[in-house]
Design a protein around this motif. Structure first.
Motif, PDB file in Angstrom:
ATOM      1  N   GLN A  11       0.905  -1.314   0.138  1.00  0.00           N
ATOM      2  CA  GLN A  11      -0.157  -0.311   0.253  1.00  0.00           C
ATOM      3  C   GLN A  11       1.360   1.812  -0.305  1.00  0.00           C
ATOM      4  N   ALA A  12       1.814   0.770   1.306  1.00  0.00           N
ATOM      5  CA  ALA A  12       3.309   2.254   0.863  1.00  0.00           C
ATOM      6  C   ALA A  12       3.180   3.021  -0.357  1.00  0.00           C
ATOM      7  N   ALA A  13       3.821   1.495  -1.872  1.00  0.00           N
ATOM      8  CA  ALA A  13       3.855   2.018  -2.545  1.00  0.00           C
ATOM      9  C   ALA A  13       2.348   2.025  -4.181  1.00  0.00           C
ATOM     10  N   GLY A  14       1.372   1.941  -3.315  1.00  0.00           N
ATOM     11  CA  GLY A  14       0.243   2.563  -4.103  1.00  0.00           C
ATOM     12  C   GLY A  14      -0.736   1.565  -4.157  1.00  0.00           C
ATOM     13  N   ALA A  15       0.032   0.464  -4.216  1.00  0.00           N
ATOM     14  CA  ALA A  15      -1.258  -0.619  -4.178  1.00  0.00           C
ATOM     15  C   ALA A  15      -2.616   0.007  -3.092  1.00  0.00           C
ATOM     16  N   GLN A  16      -3.595  -0.445  -3.805  1.00  0.00           N
ATOM     17  CA  GLN A  16      -4.947  -0.485  -3.442  1.00  0.00           C
ATOM     18  C   GLN A  16      -5.833  -1.871  -3.187  1.00  0.00           C
ATOM     19  N   GLY A  17      -6.638  -2.166  -2.149  1.00  0.00           N
ATOM     20  CA  GLY A  17      -7.143  -3.656  -2.064  1.00  0.00           C
ATOM     21  C   GLY A  17      -6.901  -4.371  -1.012  1.00  0.00           C
ATOM     22  N   ASP A  18      -6.809  -5.434  -0.459  1.00  0.00           N
ATOM     23  CA  ASP A  18      -6.113  -5.677   0.016  1.00  0.00           C
ATOM     24  C   ASP A  18      -5.642  -7.190  -0.768  1.00  0.00           C
ATOM     25  N   ILE A  19      -6.485  -8.008  -2.247  1.00  0.00           N
ATOM     26  CA  ILE A  19      -5.799  -9.187  -3.063  1.00  0.00           C
ATOM     27  C   ILE A  19      -5.576  -8.701  -3.899  1.00  0.00           C
ATOM     28  N   PHE A  20      -4.669  -9.857  -4.390  1.00  0.00           N
ATOM     29  CA  PHE A  20      -3.948  -9.349  -5.462  1.00  0.00           C
ATOM     30  C   PHE A  20      -3.625 -10.500  -6.164  1.00  0.00           C
ATOM     31  N   THR A  21      -3.044 -10.740  -7.588  1.00  0.00           N
ATOM     32  CA  THR A  21      -1.626 -11.372  -8.071  1.00  0.00           C
ATOM     33  C   THR A  21      -0.655 -11.568  -7.628  1.00  0.00           C
ATOM     34  N   VAL A  22      -0.204 -12.649  -8.059  1.00  0.00           N
ATOM     35  CA  VAL A  22       1.625 -12.589  -7.356  1.00  0.00           C
ATOM     36  C   VAL A  22       2.168 -11.808  -8.268  1.00  0.00           C
ATOM     37  N   THR A  23       1.796 -11.143  -9.494  1.00  0.00           N
ATOM     38  CA  THR A  23       3.082  -9.793 -10.561  1.00  0.00           C
ATOM     39  C   THR A  23       2.609  -8.742  -9.854  1.00  0.00           C
ATOM     40  N   GLU A  24       1.295  -8.787  -9.977  1.00  0.00           N
ATOM     41  CA  GLU A  24       0.927  -7.630  -8.638  1.00  0.00           C
ATOM     42  C   GLU A  24       1.830  -7.361  -7.411  1.00  0.00           C
ATOM     43  N   VAL A  25       2.161  -8.561  -7.061  1.00  0.00           N
ATOM     44  CA  VAL A  25       2.735  -8.024  -5.651  1.00  0.00           C
ATOM     45  C   VAL A  25       3.890  -7.921  -5.769  1.00  0.00           C
ATOM     46  N   MET A  26       5.068  -8.738  -7.183  1.00  0.00           N
ATOM     47  CA  MET A  26       5.880  -8.283  -7.500  1.00  0.00           C
ATOM     48  C   MET A  26       5.806  -7.426  -7.853  1.00  0.00           C
ATOM     49  N   HIS A  27       4.924  -6.100  -8.053  1.00  0.00           N
ATOM     50  CA  HIS A  27       5.266  -5.007  -8.845  1.00  0.00           C
ATOM     51  C   HIS A  27       5.512  -4.174  -8.242  1.00  0.00           C
ATOM     52  N   TYR A  28       4.604  -4.495  -6.844  1.00  0.00           N
ATOM     53  CA  TYR A  28       4.502  -3.128  -6.133  1.00  0.00           C
ATOM     54  C   TYR A  28       5.443  -2.653  -5.165  1.00  0.00           C
ATOM     55  N   LEU A  29       6.268  -4.812  -4.903  1.00  0.00           N
ATOM     56  CA  LEU A  29       7.400  -3.622  -4.597  1.00  0.00           C
ATOM     57  C   LEU A  29       8.457  -4.109  -5.310  1.00  0.00           C
ATOM     58  N   GLY A  30       8.373  -4.091  -6.394  1.00  0.00           N
ATOM     59  CA  GLY A  30       9.709  -3.133  -6.986  1.00  0.00           C
ATOM     60  C   GLY A  30       9.694  -1.400  -7.268  1.00  0.00           C
ATOM     61  N   GLN A  31       8.204  -1.078  -6.929  1.00  0.00           N
ATOM     62  CA  GLN A  31       7.603   0.099  -6.685  1.00  0.00           C
ATOM     63  C   GLN A  31       8.110   0.952  -5.549  1.00  0.00           C
ATOM     64  N   TYR A  32       7.608  -0.043  -4.341  1.00  0.00           N
ATOM     65  CA  TYR A  32       8.487  -0.033  -3.439  1.00  0.00           C
ATOM     66  C   TYR A  32      10.046   0.356  -3.241  1.00  0.00           C
ATOM     67  N   ILE A  33      10.860  -0.602  -3.676  1.00  0.00           N
ATOM     68  CA  ILE A  33      12.132  -0.549  -3.728  1.00  0.00           C
ATOM     69  C   ILE A  33      12.505   0.508  -4.182  1.00  0.00           C
ATOM     70  N   THR A  34      11.766   0.874  -5.161  1.00  0.00           N
ATOM     71  CA  THR A  34      12.539   2.127  -5.957  1.00  0.00           C
ATOM     72  C   THR A  34      11.662   3.182  -5.376  1.00  0.00           C
ATOM     73  N   MET A  35      10.954   3.966  -4.906  1.00  0.00           N
ATOM     74  CA  MET A  35      10.546   4.854  -4.474  1.00  0.00           C
ATOM     75  C   MET A  35      11.370   5.284  -2.812  1.00  0.00           C
ATOM     76  N   LYS A  36      11.569   4.012  -2.620  1.00  0.00           N
ATOM     77  CA  LYS A  36      12.519   4.172  -1.803  1.00  0.00           C
ATOM     78  C   LYS A  36      13.697   4.168  -1.233  1.00  0.00           C
ATOM     79  N   GLN A  37      14.251   4.488  -2.614  1.00  0.00           N
ATOM     80  CA  GLN A  37      15.753   3.946  -2.891  1.00  0.00           C
ATOM     81  C   GLN A  37      16.571   3.241  -2.255  1.00  0.00           C
ATOM     82  N   LEU A  38      15.600   2.059  -2.069  1.00  0.00           N
ATOM     83  CA  LEU A  38      16.894   0.872  -1.469  1.00  0.00           C
ATOM     84  C   LEU A  38      18.145   0.121  -2.401  1.00  0.00           C
ATOM     85  N   TYR A  39      17.738  -0.171  -3.450  1.00  0.00           N
ATOM     86  CA  TYR A  39      18.450  -0.660  -4.363  1.00  0.00           C
ATOM     87  C   TYR A  39      20.318   0.476  -4.381  1.00  0.00           C
TER      88      TYR A  39
END
Length: 146
Positions: free
Chosen positions: A38-66
Motif C-alpha cells: 500500500q505504501a507503494a500505491g497498491a489499493q485493496g487487499d487481494i492481488f495477483t503474484v505479478t501485482e505483488v512483485m510489481h508493487y515490491l519493485g515500486q516500493y524499492i524504487t520509491m524508498k531507493q533501497l537499491y
C-alpha cells in the motif's frame, strides 16, 4: 468485504501488470506485507503474484533501497521490508530471502490454486540479474525511468 485489485489500475503498456490465466490467481498478503504494498500505491487487499512483485519493485524504487552501481543489490536494513525479510540486504541473484518471505506472507485464496501461484517461489534456481528485471519485468541493460 475485500476490495479487489485489478490490472485495470495498471497501464496496458506496463509488462509487470499484464495478465495471463496463470497470473490471475489471487493472493491475500498478510498485514506487514500489505502495508509495504500500500505504501507503494497498491489499493485493496487481494492481488495477483505479478501485482505483488510489481508493487515490491515500486516500493524499492520509491524508498531507493537499491544500489545504483550494483543494481542486483537491495539494502533494506532499518526499513519495514528488512524487518519482514529478516535481513539487512539481499541480492536478486540469490532471492531466497524474498521467496521465503513471500511464502510466509502470501495466502492463496484457494488451496487448489497454491500450486499454480507459487511454483516460481519453490524454484530458487531462477536468477534475475537486477532488481528491476525481477520486480519491474525489464531486461538487464534496458533503460528504465523511475
Amino acid at each position: 468485504m475485500a476490495s479487489l485489485s485489478t490490472s485495470a489500475q495498471c497501464s496496458t503498456s506496463d509488462s509487470a501488470c499484464r495478465n495471463s490465466p496463470r497470473q490471475m490467481k489471487q493472493v491475500r498478503p498478510k498485514l506487514p506485507l500489505l502495508k509495504i504494498l500500500q505504501a507503494a500505491g497498491a489499493q485493496g487487499d487481494i492481488f495477483t503474484v505479478t501485482e505483488v512483485m510489481h508493487y515490491l519493485g515500486q516500493y524499492i524504487t520509491m524508498k531507493q533501497l537499491y544500489d545504483p552501481r550494483e543494481q542486483h543489490m537491495v539494502y533494506c536494513g532499518g526499513d519495514l521490508l528488512g524487518e519482514l525479510l529478516g535481513c539487512q540486504s539481499f541480492s536478486v541473484k540469490d532471492p531466497s530471502p524474498l521467496y521465503a518471505m513471500l511464502r510466509k506472507n502470501l495466502v492463496a485464496l484457494t488451496t487448489a490454486t497454491a500450486v499454480f501461484i507459487f511454483p516460481f517461489l519453490l524454484d530458487e534456481s531462477v536468477v534475475q540479474p537486477t532488481w528491476r528485471s525481477m520486480f519491474l519485468g525489464t531486461k538487464p541493460g534496458s533503460r528504465v525511468v523511475c
